[in-house]
Design a protein around this motif. Structure first.
Motif, PDB file in Angstrom:
ATOM      1  N   PRO A 144      50.187  17.979  22.855  1.00 28.44           N
ATOM      2  CA  PRO A 144      49.560  17.134  23.063  1.00 28.44           C
ATOM      3  C   PRO A 144      51.397  17.059  24.386  1.00 28.44           C
ATOM      4  O   PRO A 144      53.018  17.750  23.542  1.00 28.44           O
ATOM      5  N   VAL A 145      51.962  16.339  25.220  1.00 27.68           N
ATOM      6  CA  VAL A 145      52.760  16.417  25.723  1.00 27.68           C
ATOM      7  C   VAL A 145      53.826  15.046  26.109  1.00 27.68           C
ATOM      8  O   VAL A 145      52.936  14.354  27.079  1.00 27.68           O
ATOM      9  N   ALA A 146      54.743  14.603  26.211  1.00 24.64           N
ATOM     10  CA  ALA A 146      55.033  13.239  26.520  1.00 24.64           C
ATOM     11  C   ALA A 146      56.016  13.235  27.590  1.00 24.64           C
ATOM     12  O   ALA A 146      57.131  13.850  27.374  1.00 24.64           O
ATOM     13  N   LEU A 147      56.062  12.320  28.198  1.00 27.77           N
ATOM     14  CA  LEU A 147      56.853  12.522  29.611  1.00 27.77           C
ATOM     15  C   LEU A 147      57.328  10.883  29.719  1.00 27.77           C
ATOM     16  O   LEU A 147      57.186  10.156  29.766  1.00 27.77           O
ATOM     17  N   TYR A 148      58.517  11.183  30.274  1.00 28.15           N
ATOM     18  CA  TYR A 148      59.895  10.449  30.347  1.00 28.15           C
ATOM     19  C   TYR A 148      59.718  10.302  31.495  1.00 28.15           C
ATOM     20  O   TYR A 148      60.883  11.308  31.906  1.00 28.15           O
ATOM     21  N   VAL A 149      60.003   9.393  32.622  1.00 30.76           N
ATOM     22  CA  VAL A 149      61.060   9.621  33.909  1.00 30.76           C
ATOM     23  C   VAL A 149      61.702   8.208  34.248  1.00 30.76           C
ATOM     24  O   VAL A 149      61.275   7.251  34.206  1.00 30.76           O
ATOM     25  N   SER A 150      62.938   8.038  34.295  1.00 30.55           N
ATOM     26  CA  SER A 150      63.565   7.845  34.679  1.00 30.55           C
ATOM     27  C   SER A 150      65.066   7.340  34.855  1.00 30.55           C
ATOM     28  O   SER A 150      65.687   8.532  34.502  1.00 30.55           O
TER      29      SER A 150
END
Length: 357
Positions: A144-150
């Motif tokens: 599983p890969v958790a992504l956050y973009v901000s």
């Protein structure tokens, strides 16, 4: 940001820049003679342009942004009152959610219409998933890969993001976290999550590939009415986790993502942990999110906005015609304001530290 008070060099420079911006907009209005002015953000520049447009009898539309949430707690009520007063002066205000529209109507804001946001679902698509990129992250097929973009700002609630990722990794040690973006909080977040991958700011095809190569998208922010990054994640087949004030327009809890009540930090952490440990659920929610996103493309949204603008222009023209017909012959005709002096920019008092455009 409002120019700071005082006579310091920075304050003078910012006030001069604001005055130049207002002057340029005034010149453009005199040249183009627009039928309508749209103001995206009710900041200092937005207030100045509203004064300018109303001085020239041009109708104004605006978009609701919960800018008061960016202010310190002690200043939020005053800034909210200022925002409501701004939007009460507009011919029409656009909002993202029914709850926002109801709150604005209760505050006396007239003619609030729902618009929402759009996404390029052909650019942000699961077809951009890149196995080589996942391998570079150390992720296998079932990792599983958790992504956050901000932007990495304190106001983005990054403490909760870190707590959620830490809890999820304790439950699923294979979890990989990828953080896209930059900002003053990057160093502190990287120190707290030394196992996460920080890419800096990404754009274009590279950003689309990163989105599509992840699996879940925890978004802990509470200050935006709807984050465009959430739509980009949804279009990319990711399962999003967000709070209701940010997510309620397009997300349904348990259908195409997880939606938590505002302030339910424990629920947010639990939802991220569940998705990190249950890839079949994550993929099901991601596929449903993709289906939702493909129905809210920019073409359809652009047509809706154009129709709203035309309706406001027609409404203003009808009102002007009624006023002209009802005016007594002895009444003086309204003066031509197209070459009238431009009102000076408002002072920063009462506007908080809201950004302007």
């Amino acid at each position: 940001e409002a120019p700071p008070a005082g006579a310091g060099e920075r304050a003078q420079r910012l006030r001069a820049h604001l005055a130049r911006q207002v002057g340029e907009i005034a010149d453009a209005c005199r040249t183009w003679r627009p039928h309508l002015v749209h103001i995206e953000i009710a900041g200092v520049l937005g207030h100045a342009v509203l004064d300018l447009a109303q001085h020239a009898a041009v109708p104004v539309t605006s978009y609701w942004h919960a800018l008061h949430r960016l202010a310190p707690s002690a200043d939020q009520a005053a800034l909210l009152a200022t925002l409501h007063a701004f939007h009460r002066r507009c011919a029409r205000t656009f909002a993202d959610t029914p709850a926002q529209a109801a709150d604005l109507a209760a505050a006396g804001v007239r003619d609030v219409h729902l618009i929402g946001r759009g996404v390029d679902a052909q650019h942000f698509t699961p077809a951009m998933r890149t196995p080589a990129l996942r391998m570079a992250w150390g992720a296998g097929v079932d990792t599983p890969v958790a992504l956050y973009v901000s932007r990495l700002l304190e106001v983005k609630n990054l403490d909760l993001l870190a707590r959620a990722l830490e809890a999820a990794r304790r439950a699923q040690p294979k979890l990989i976290a990828v953080i896209v973006g930059d900002g003053p909080e990057r160093a502190a977040l990287a120190a707290r999550l030394p196992w996460a991958i920080f890419t800096g700011t990404l754009t274009g095809q590279t950003l689309a590939e990163v989105y599509a190569s992840a699996d879940l998208f925890p978004y802990p922010g509470r200050t935006t009415s709807f984050a465009l990054a959430l739509l980009e994640a949804m279009a990319s087949d990711l399962a999003p986790v967000a709070f209701a004030p940010t997510a309620s327009l397009h997300l349904q809890d348990g259908v195409n993502g997880r939606v938590l009540a505002d302030g339910d930090d424990a629920g947010f952490i639990a939802a991220v942990t569940t998705l990190a440990t249950n890839l079949p659920l994550t993929r099901r929610l991601g596929a449903a999110a993709r289906t939702t996103a493909t129905g809210i493309g920019w073409n359809a949204l652009g047509g809706l906005v154009a129709a709203e603008f035309r309706a406001v222009v027609a409404q203003a023209a009808a009102g002007a015609a009624i006023n002209a017909a009802s005016r007594a012959p002895s009444d003086p005709a309204p003066r031509d304001t197209s070459d009238a002096p431009v009102p000076p920019p408002p002072s920063s008092a009462g506007t908080g530290r809201a950004p302007g455009r």
